[in-house]
Design an enzyme around this catalytic site. Structure first.
Site, PDB file in Angstrom:
ATOM      1  N   HIS A 170       3.260   6.954  -6.735  1.00  0.00           N
ATOM      2  CA  HIS A 170       2.495   8.140  -7.248  1.00  0.00           C
ATOM      3  C   HIS A 170       3.365   9.278  -7.138  1.00  0.00           C
ATOM      4  O   HIS A 170       3.630  10.285  -8.006  1.00  0.00           O
ATOM      5  CB  HIS A 170       1.293   8.346  -6.241  1.00  0.00           C
ATOM      6  CG  HIS A 170       0.264   9.438  -6.681  1.00  0.00           C
ATOM      7  ND1 HIS A 170      -0.916   9.649  -6.019  1.00  0.00           N
ATOM      8  CD2 HIS A 170       0.486  10.170  -7.773  1.00  0.00           C
ATOM      9  CE1 HIS A 170      -1.578  10.631  -6.782  1.00  0.00           C
ATOM     10  NE2 HIS A 170      -1.071  10.939  -7.947  1.00  0.00           N
ATOM     11  N   HIS A 228       1.748   4.613  -2.730  1.00  0.00           N
ATOM     12  CA  HIS A 228       1.750   6.038  -2.609  1.00  0.00           C
ATOM     13  C   HIS A 228       3.239   6.609  -3.166  1.00  0.00           C
ATOM     14  O   HIS A 228       3.384   7.690  -3.877  1.00  0.00           O
ATOM     15  CB  HIS A 228       1.825   6.427  -1.307  1.00  0.00           C
ATOM     16  CG  HIS A 228       0.644   6.461  -0.518  1.00  0.00           C
ATOM     17  ND1 HIS A 228      -0.504   7.239  -1.130  1.00  0.00           N
ATOM     18  CD2 HIS A 228      -0.059   5.903   0.614  1.00  0.00           C
ATOM     19  CE1 HIS A 228      -1.622   7.026  -0.179  1.00  0.00           C
ATOM     20  NE2 HIS A 228      -1.461   6.202   0.616  1.00  0.00           N
ATOM     21  N   HIS A 261       1.041  -1.131   0.063  1.00  0.00           N
ATOM     22  CA  HIS A 261      -0.088   0.245  -0.062  1.00  0.00           C
ATOM     23  C   HIS A 261       0.790   1.395   0.018  1.00  0.00           C
ATOM     24  O   HIS A 261       0.812   2.207  -0.969  1.00  0.00           O
ATOM     25  CB  HIS A 261      -0.873  -0.094   1.174  1.00  0.00           C
ATOM     26  CG  HIS A 261      -1.684   1.372   1.341  1.00  0.00           C
ATOM     27  ND1 HIS A 261      -3.211   1.236   1.028  1.00  0.00           N
ATOM     28  CD2 HIS A 261      -1.654   2.665   1.901  1.00  0.00           C
ATOM     29  CE1 HIS A 261      -3.451   2.590   1.210  1.00  0.00           C
ATOM     30  NE2 HIS A 261      -2.498   3.129   1.758  1.00  0.00           N
ATOM     31  N   GLU A 262       1.797   1.353   0.926  1.00  0.00           N
ATOM     32  CA  GLU A 262       2.470   2.601   1.135  1.00  0.00           C
ATOM     33  C   GLU A 262       3.342   2.759  -0.125  1.00  0.00           C
ATOM     34  O   GLU A 262       3.658   4.013  -0.640  1.00  0.00           O
ATOM     35  CB  GLU A 262       3.670   2.554   2.250  1.00  0.00           C
ATOM     36  CG  GLU A 262       2.571   2.401   3.520  1.00  0.00           C
ATOM     37  CD  GLU A 262       1.681   3.825   3.656  1.00  0.00           C
ATOM     38  OE1 GLU A 262       2.055   4.864   3.083  1.00  0.00           O
ATOM     39  OE2 GLU A 262       0.684   3.468   4.299  1.00  0.00           O
TER      40      GLU A 262
END
Length: 681
Positions: free
Chosen positions: A475, A472, A468-469
């Site tokens: 991105h 980020h 998940h991280e």
């Protein structure tokens, strides 16, 4: 000054990585003071310019201003979250009102607002690129919402509110960190921790040793209400002690009581919203998000709450049947334990037993990095000659498919007393063509470090967090924009979780799972029957998981939907929470909210106030995107390039829903989310 303070000159390290080895705590406040002064001078020159406003002499000039301050702030706030020593916390407390006042001085400057408004009024006449047009629109909207159009008296009060809020949110975080450390649960013997595996037990022993409690065991607390150990601990009293400690954070009378802090935060946010012409803080926040209004948020949460609560009740009845054989009436601290028994009974699956297949380094290199390299063609290699802000933080160099340098990725995996709870991504350097900068992004987790010589074996939840991280991080790495305001993850709050949630899909993607899920001793892959069982249990316990999340989201909305008058009344925090949860039908005591108010850092010391709904809101897009990848061949370079170019790469330089439609070819549909969460009926 520059010769004596390394923060006052650009770093000579690759990608502008701050030279933390040369930076001392004594350097930060003088560097901030210089940064404030320089940006004030830069902004004053823009405001005093007698030439007619143009994009270059106003918008571009504003984007170029504050380079030093931004560089210093990024370097400092990275360690303020990840290595908050007493000295760092003192600096952060001193800075809080100064940062707020400096920001307000720019955002509320009538002269600057007049120039921006002039450009906004003439947008159709100006020959601007799409990114430039969007920058004018965003800046005008942000300054309007900040209060630039208010009268002098209201601006004075607004500035005072913002400064006080900056102090209070810093105090909330400091109180929480201190209380979380103080409430770590001490056990005298390993017998009390029966059910933990060798790695978990060694982590508890190491945590005790770090506190000078040799021979004992310490269980530290994660940010959320529950605890991963509750699923395995056979001693019911140990489970009770851990959950009670977790739920009492920030609500004990004394110096670290967060109740008066959060109540003042709520009052001031409501007053500020009223000053700015909004009925509540929630109305103020959502007006500039993709949701558009609190009503839209409440509609979604209520739509999901009833079926989620119904599923949780069905799950509870099954747990009761199993717990009855132990003579136990299921309480909140029993839920995870009997859920694992139920999972084993229904699916012959024990998720705690999966840890040996999830060795941290292999998950990182052969799972997280492998998926990104296959999908986007990038390469990720550790830069062993580069050091970050803490010895445990590792630096990786990221390269584009054509061999050109992309940026740096920093991973800080382990928990420590100076690190705030939870997991997060932040940028130390944001990409910007205007400034000629490339990205440096950080992922922080809070994995317990095992004793020396022992492997770091992750739970399935921790594997999910790592993927998940890194979503980020991708991105932040891929955003390719001209203006720093749009760099990295500078998108609407209720969109920012979308890319990270999409990245979770690769956890169970066959070729990815087969590459990383191998036994740390034998190298054997995760058995195929176990993989099939994991797929079959996708919606297992989703009643609980969805309910605890929705409960926290509703608490956030309840606090921030109060008007200025309502928030000024005397409020008991516990009673307010209970009433809010009853209102939405999520008051079941065995399913406590994922965060309770006094340790709800996302909304009272982070950037998610009135915005914790963002995760489920973004998950609508996420689930729809996963369907697209499945329909189009999954882990292919063609798919990765499309996702990177049309969505991740635009950063904040485009309306996010417009970017999503450009990628997907249509607006997102909610059906895939309902199926994933077991809420179709």
């Amino acid at each position: 000054m520059a010769a004596d303070n390394p923060l006052l000159s650009p770093s000579t390290l690759p990608f502008g990585l701050p030279d933390y080895g040369a930076i001392g705590t004594e350097h930060y406040l003088p560097a901030f003071a210089e940064g404030f002064a320089r940006q004030r001078e830069e902004v004053d020159r823009i405001a005093a310019n007698t030439d007619a406003p143009t994009f270059e002499n106003t918008m571009a000039a504003l984007e170029e201003s504050g380079e030093l301050l931004g560089r210093v702030a990024s370097a400092f706030y990275t360690i303020a979250s990840a290595d908050a020593t007493d000295a760092v916390q003192e600096i952060e407390e001193a800075l809080a009102p100064q940062m707020s006042a400096h920001h307000d001085a720019i955002e509320l400057d009538t002269r600057i607002f007049s120039r921006v408004q002039s450009l906004h009024d003439r947008l159709e006449e100006l020959d601007l690129s799409a990114e430039q047009r969007y920058l004018v629109e965003r800046r005008f909207r942000e300054m309007s919402r900040a209060g630039a159009g208010l009268g002098t008296t209201d601006k004075t009060r607004l500035t005072a509110i913002n400064e006080r809020l900056a102090v209070l949110t810093t105090t909330f975080e400091k109180n929480l960190l201190t209380d979380t450390n103080a409430l770590a649960v001490v056990f005298d013997s390993a017998d009390e921790l029966d059910g933990l595996n060798a790695g978990q037990l060694s982590s508890a022993a190491q945590a005790a040793s770090d506190r000078g409690l040799d021979g004992q065991y310490v269980v530290t607390l994660p940010l959320f209400t529950g605890h991963p150990y509750l699923a395995g601990l056979t001693n019911r009293d140990s489970r009770r002690r851990i959950l009670e400690a977790s739920r009492s954070r920030g609500r004990r009378p004394g110096a670290h009581d967060n109740r008066p802090v959060l109540l003042e935060i709520v009052r001031l946010r409501a007053e500020r919203a009223a000053l700015l012409g909004f009925s509540s803080h929630a109305a103020y926040v959502t007006a500039d998000e993709t949701a558009g209004s609190p009503a839209a948020v409440r509609d979604l949460l209520r739509r999901l709450a009833a079926p989620a609560a119904g599923n949780a009740q069905l799950e509870y009845e099954k747990l009761r049947a199993i717990a009855a054989s132990d003579g136990v009436e299921v309480a909140a601290h029993d839920w995870a334990f009997y859920t694992e028994k139920l999972r084993h009974a229904e699916y012959d699956l024990d998720t705690a037993a999966l840890r040996p297949w999830f060795e941290a380094e292999r998950v990182l290199q052969d799972g997280v990095f492998f998926a990104a390299e296959r999908l986007y063609g990038i390469t990720i290699a550790e830069g062993h000659d580069l050091t970050a802000y803490h010895p445990e933080a590792r630096v990786f160099e990221v390269t584009n498919p054509d061999g050109s340098a992309l940026g740096l990725f920093v991973l800080d995996l382990y928990t420590r007393d100076t690190k705030r709870g939870g997991a997060w991504m932040n940028s130390i350097v944001v990409q910007s063509a205007l400034r000629g900068t490339s990205p440096v992004v950080v992922n922080n987790l809070n994995v317990n470090r095992p004793a020396a010589g022992q492997p770091t074996l992750l739970s399935l939840d921790e594997v999910t967090t790592l993927f998940h991280e890194f979503g980020h991080a991708l991105h932040g790495l891929f955003a390719t924009v001209t203006y720093p305001s749009f760099g990295g993850t500078a998108v609407f709050r209720d969109f920012v979780e979308f890319p990270s949630q999409v990245n979770e899909m690769w956890i169970f993607w066959p070729e990815v799972l087969a590459n990383y899920a191998r036994h740390h001793e034998t190298g054997e892959p995760l058995p195929s029957d176990v993989v099939a069982k994991l797929a079959a249990t996708e919606a297992f316990n989703q009643g609980f998981a969805t309910s605890e999340y929705l409960a926290a989201s509703w608490i956030d909305q309840a606090w921030h939907s109060l008007s200025a008058a309502e928030s000024s009344r005397e409020i008991d925090v516990a009673e307010f929470e209970a009433a809010a949860l009853t209102d939405i039908g999520l008051g079941e005591p065995t399913v406590p909210p994922r965060y309770s108010s006094t340790y709800f850092a996302h909304v009272f010391s982070g950037g998610y106030s009135a915005g914790y709904y963002s995760y489920i809101w973004s998950e609508v897009l996420d689930a729809d995107t996963v369907e697209w990848f499945r329909e189009n061949g999954g882990l292919t370079r063609e798919n990765g390039d499309r996702f990177r170019d049309r969505l991740l790469g635009v950063g904040g330089s485009k309306d996010p829903l417009e970017a999503y439609r450009d990628f997907r070819g249509r607006t997102a549909e909610i059906a895939p989310l309902l199926k994933r969460r077991g809420l179709e009926d």
